[in-house]
Design a protein around this motif. Structure first.
Motif, PDB file in Angstrom:
ATOM      1  N   PRO A 192       2.934   4.373  -1.418  1.00 50.86           N
ATOM      2  CA  PRO A 192       2.791   5.251  -2.592  1.00 50.86           C
ATOM      3  C   PRO A 192       3.744   4.746  -3.735  1.00 50.86           C
ATOM      4  CG  PRO A 192       3.595   6.451  -1.070  1.00 50.86           C
ATOM      5  CD  PRO A 192       3.267   5.328  -0.222  1.00 50.86           C
ATOM      6  N   THR A 193       3.270   4.867  -4.865  1.00 52.90           N
ATOM      7  CA  THR A 193       4.205   4.504  -6.015  1.00 52.90           C
ATOM      8  C   THR A 193       3.871   5.310  -7.209  1.00 52.90           C
ATOM      9  OG1 THR A 193       2.846   2.736  -7.115  1.00 52.90           O
ATOM     10  CG2 THR A 193       4.471   1.956  -5.692  1.00 52.90           C
TER      11      THR A 193
ATOM     12  N   ASP B 148       9.870   4.470  -5.613  1.00 49.54           N
ATOM     13  CA  ASP B 148       8.970   3.497  -5.076  1.00 49.54           C
ATOM     14  C   ASP B 148       9.243   2.552  -4.331  1.00 49.54           C
ATOM     15  OD1 ASP B 148       7.332   5.145  -6.995  1.00 49.54           O
ATOM     16  OD2 ASP B 148       7.383   3.564  -8.642  1.00 49.54           O
TER      17      ASP B 148
ATOM     18  N   TYR C 212       0.934  -1.269   0.214  1.00 43.78           N
ATOM     19  CA  TYR C 212       0.063  -0.012   0.011  1.00 43.78           C
ATOM     20  C   TYR C 212       0.767   1.188  -0.184  1.00 43.78           C
ATOM     21  CZ  TYR C 212      -4.143  -2.729   0.632  1.00 43.78           C
ATOM     22  OH  TYR C 212      -5.234  -3.630   0.197  1.00 43.78           O
TER      23      TYR C 212
ATOM     24  N   GLY D 232       0.698   5.357  -9.678  1.00 39.74           N
ATOM     25  CA  GLY D 232       0.059   4.163  -9.328  1.00 39.74           C
ATOM     26  C   GLY D 232       0.666   2.722  -9.927  1.00 39.74           C
TER      27      GLY D 232
ATOM     28  N   CYS E  52       9.823   3.746  -0.828  1.00 42.67           N
ATOM     29  CA  CYS E  52       8.458   4.060  -0.034  1.00 42.67           C
ATOM     30  C   CYS E  52       8.138   2.727   0.565  1.00 42.67           C
ATOM     31  CB  CYS E  52       7.548   4.749  -0.994  1.00 42.67           C
ATOM     32  SG  CYS E  52       7.677   6.277  -1.120  1.00 42.67           S
TER      33      CYS E  52
ATOM     34  N   THR F 256       7.373   1.872   4.610  1.00 39.78           N
ATOM     35  CA  THR F 256       6.131   1.833   4.950  1.00 39.78           C
ATOM     36  C   THR F 256       6.254   0.474   5.730  1.00 39.78           C
ATOM     37  OG1 THR F 256       5.110   2.781   2.950  1.00 39.78           O
ATOM     38  CG2 THR F 256       3.791   1.018   4.107  1.00 39.78           C
TER      39      THR F 256
END
Length: 173
Positions: free
Chosen positions: A39-40, A97, A37, A43, A100, A104
């Motif tokens: 962020p990339t 990406d 989940y 998307g 993140c 996360t």
């Protein structure tokens, strides 16, 4: 955000000592799912997350990583789980990406009472012939490049105290 979320964000620390027992499958799955989940860019979900618990593969990854740091050491600090994050290098935001995703998962691990630390040198590992052979063996694209990894497990002791925040960290204009 809730106060508990803010507290978790401010109290997460790099853990470099782990108990030998792996986290429960439920906790590991929750950390991994939470990483999806992150962020990339646009998307596109360019990263791939690989959770490694197999002792032989752990040993191979440890050797490969140590070759770029300090041969004969365990750059993963004996953690029972190594989580590799690779990303499709044809996507312009592949490094961001993957970063993140790693952040996360570190936050999720901390919120669940697990410890983690970001490990570098996966880019060199998976740019090497041995790394490319692993990608092929795993049925993954050659376009994947290493962003980083997490050493993950139950902490074997208290988290280190935070360093004081530098005075010029924030500039308000």
């Amino acid at each position: 955000m809730s106060e508990a979320t803010i507290r978790d964000l401010q109290t997460r620390r790099a853990i470099r000592q782990f108990q030998s027992a792996a986290p429960s499958a439920e906790l590991l799955d929750l950390v991994l799912k939470t990483g999806t989940y992150a962020p990339t860019g646009q998307g596109k979900q360019a990263p791939v997350i690989i959770a490694v618990q197999d002792p032989q593969l752990r040993a191979q990854l440890t050797r490969m990583n140590a070759e770029y740091a300090k041969p004969g050491t365990d750059p993963y600090y004996g953690a029972p789980v190594i989580i590799l994050v690779l990303a499709d290098s044809t996507v312009g935001t592949w490094v961001e990406d993957g970063s993140c995703v790693l952040c996360t998962m570190m936050q999720a691990a901390h919120a669940l009472g697990l410890g983690s630390v970001w490990i570098h040198r996966e880019r060199q590992m998976f740019d090497s012939a041995e790394g490319k052979a692993l990608l092929k063996e795993w049925g993954l694209s050659e376009n994947l490049r290493g962003v980083g990894a997490l050493a993950l497990g139950q902490p074997a002791g208290e988290a280190p105290q935070p360093k004081p925040r530098k005075a010029d960290y924030i500039l308000k204009l």
